[in-house]
Motif scaffolding. Sequence first.
Motif, PDB file in Angstrom:
ATOM      1  N   GLY A 110      52.131  44.732  18.553  1.00  0.00           N
ATOM      2  CA  GLY A 110      52.610  46.102  18.652  1.00  0.00           C
ATOM      3  C   GLY A 110      53.160  46.582  17.322  1.00  0.00           C
ATOM      4  O   GLY A 110      52.837  47.679  16.858  1.00  0.00           O
ATOM      5  N   LEU A 111      53.949  45.725  16.699  1.00  0.00           N
ATOM      6  CA  LEU A 111      54.534  46.096  15.409  1.00  0.00           C
ATOM      7  C   LEU A 111      53.449  46.269  14.351  1.00  0.00           C
ATOM      8  O   LEU A 111      53.480  47.194  13.539  1.00  0.00           O
ATOM      9  N   LEU A 112      52.451  45.365  14.395  1.00  0.00           N
ATOM     10  CA  LEU A 112      51.330  45.473  13.463  1.00  0.00           C
ATOM     11  C   LEU A 112      50.595  46.788  13.684  1.00  0.00           C
ATOM     12  O   LEU A 112      50.267  47.510  12.739  1.00  0.00           O
ATOM     13  N   GLY A 113      50.347  47.103  14.963  1.00  0.00           N
ATOM     14  CA  GLY A 113      49.658  48.344  15.302  1.00  0.00           C
ATOM     15  C   GLY A 113      50.440  49.549  14.828  1.00  0.00           C
ATOM     16  O   GLY A 113      49.875  50.512  14.299  1.00  0.00           O
ATOM     17  N   LEU A 114      51.757  49.487  14.998  1.00  0.00           N
ATOM     18  CA  LEU A 114      52.620  50.589  14.566  1.00  0.00           C
ATOM     19  C   LEU A 114      52.510  50.797  13.061  1.00  0.00           C
ATOM     20  O   LEU A 114      52.330  51.913  12.564  1.00  0.00           O
ATOM     21  N   GLY A 115      52.585  49.687  12.332  1.00  0.00           N
ATOM     22  CA  GLY A 115      52.527  49.791  10.874  1.00  0.00           C
ATOM     23  C   GLY A 115      51.151  50.180  10.387  1.00  0.00           C
ATOM     24  O   GLY A 115      51.000  51.059   9.524  1.00  0.00           O
ATOM     25  N   LEU A 116      50.108  49.550  10.960  1.00  0.00           N
ATOM     26  CA  LEU A 116      48.758  49.714  10.430  1.00  0.00           C
ATOM     27  C   LEU A 116      48.079  50.974  10.960  1.00  0.00           C
ATOM     28  O   LEU A 116      47.659  51.842  10.195  1.00  0.00           O
TER      29      LEU A 116
END
Lengths: 269, 294
Positions: B130-136
């Motif tokens: 989720g955090l990766l998706g948020l950042g990327l």
Amino acid sequence: MKEDHRDSLEFDFSGIRPEEAIISTKDLHAWFHNNLVLKGISLSIARGKVTAIIGPSGCGKSTFIRTLNRMHELVPGARLRGHVFFDGQDIYSPGVNPIMVRRKIGMVFQKPNPFPMMSIKQNVVSGFLLQGIRTDQIDEKVEYYLRLAALWDEVKDDLGKPASSLSGGQQQRLCIARALAIEPSVLLMDEPCSALDPIATAKIEDLIHSLRGRYTIVIVTHNMQQAARVADYTAFFYLGKVIEYNRTEILFKNPAKSHTEDYITGRFG
Amino acid sequence: MEEKNDGKNRLVDFSMNNGSEKAFKAIGIVSLILPLSFLFILIIDTAADGIPRLNWNFLTSFPSRFPEKAGILSALVGSIYLIGLTAFIAIPLGIGAAIYLEEYARNNWFTSLIEINISNLAGVPSIIYGLLGLGLFVRFMGLGRSLIAGALTLSLLLLPMIIMAARESLKMVPLELREAAYALGADKWMVIRKVVLPLGLPGILTGIILSMARAIGETAPLITIGALTYVAFLPKSLTSPFTALPIQIFNWISRPQKGFHVNAAAGILVLLTVMLLMNALAIWLRMRLQKRNI
């Protein structure tokens, strides 16, 4: 008077002239990783004849025929040095595509391996499918090659059934029909009867007799009676070398080497 | 003269008391029944709460401040879009990666490194994705809190699972069938297309079913990328904001009103039904494929 070859280095008494040979190997070495399994094989296979390769387990006989249609190199860690000439052309020279070699030199394996997701009919023509070749007159071809493999009468009403519904011997004849359908010149058979009962074995042997002349057949067998029954020429392999190569009846009746004699009389192996 | 065997003068005693086997069987049965009964109680409890609330209105209404008027239309449609999109992205990529790794990649340190990483990634908590998706996807690529960002994030989450399952089933295709195909003069791609993939497909499908079932229940990564909790419209495009069933359920459960808790129970039932339908579809597909394969 019989010549004594017991200690001589000579092994090839077959008398096959170069123009009779369809395949000849020259100083063929094969490895699995660091394990040398063929130690310089130079052998000629006579066109239209049946050649048997005999020898104890681990002598390199299966590896040998797998080098003849470039199946050896599919095994991870397999290496090879030397030459295999097919009709005078080295199949290991750089420009040669192994796929084209396998289309001229077909193979039947130890364990019957029809494609389980295909029907009997589809199995017969699976070579065309796998080569991406569109073909017409499929029904005629299926019948022709099933007749050639002496299977037609047993399966003609069940062509749509899965190949797995056949008995082991029928499956093996289906595999032979499949291999013949791509019209190779040579058929390599790697212990084709070792998983079959005596009746099924006899049918395959009859089939080999009927294909003689039209196809060149090289058959690996650990069954010496089988070699004596089907083969015109027999090569005895031991520890990665050809010990003796001769016309079958001479090799079995009058072997030149003591090693051969020991093996065929059951003293070792 | 007939010999009588009264069982007393037996020469050989064929009876055997295999107590340990019986004990093991008992342990096996208990370890099957125990978790199943918890699950069963949970479902019964949820069903008892939720079934009275389940009706056509509940399925076709948007969320509302009033529990008795609130429905799950936007969440249901959001979930279906999300899963469809995720499947569209993750399945071809996953199968492609598996084919490459299993059939084409050389056996060297780089391949091993990729393999180790894939198995590790399968164990990474979903909130990290989720955090990766948020950042990327949401921030860097500027996709916003959109359906496509959610689907891409879920795809990342599923890829390791799909790749591993697909590789396992490709590995199971017997060597002798590959050899049979090569011996018939097939090139590698034909061997893969006509022999390896058809035979591996049922197993690949099973892996896909499992990963999709996981995806439809995922909440954490969607909340992290900022899926909305109150959506009174249907997503119109890939870049529309969206919500999904688990988020809607989570939202209702965190409300103080009893009525929303009933809604949450009904929502859970809808979610379970969607999941079962998806699995049923996949099993039906697999059986059809297997039948065709024979």
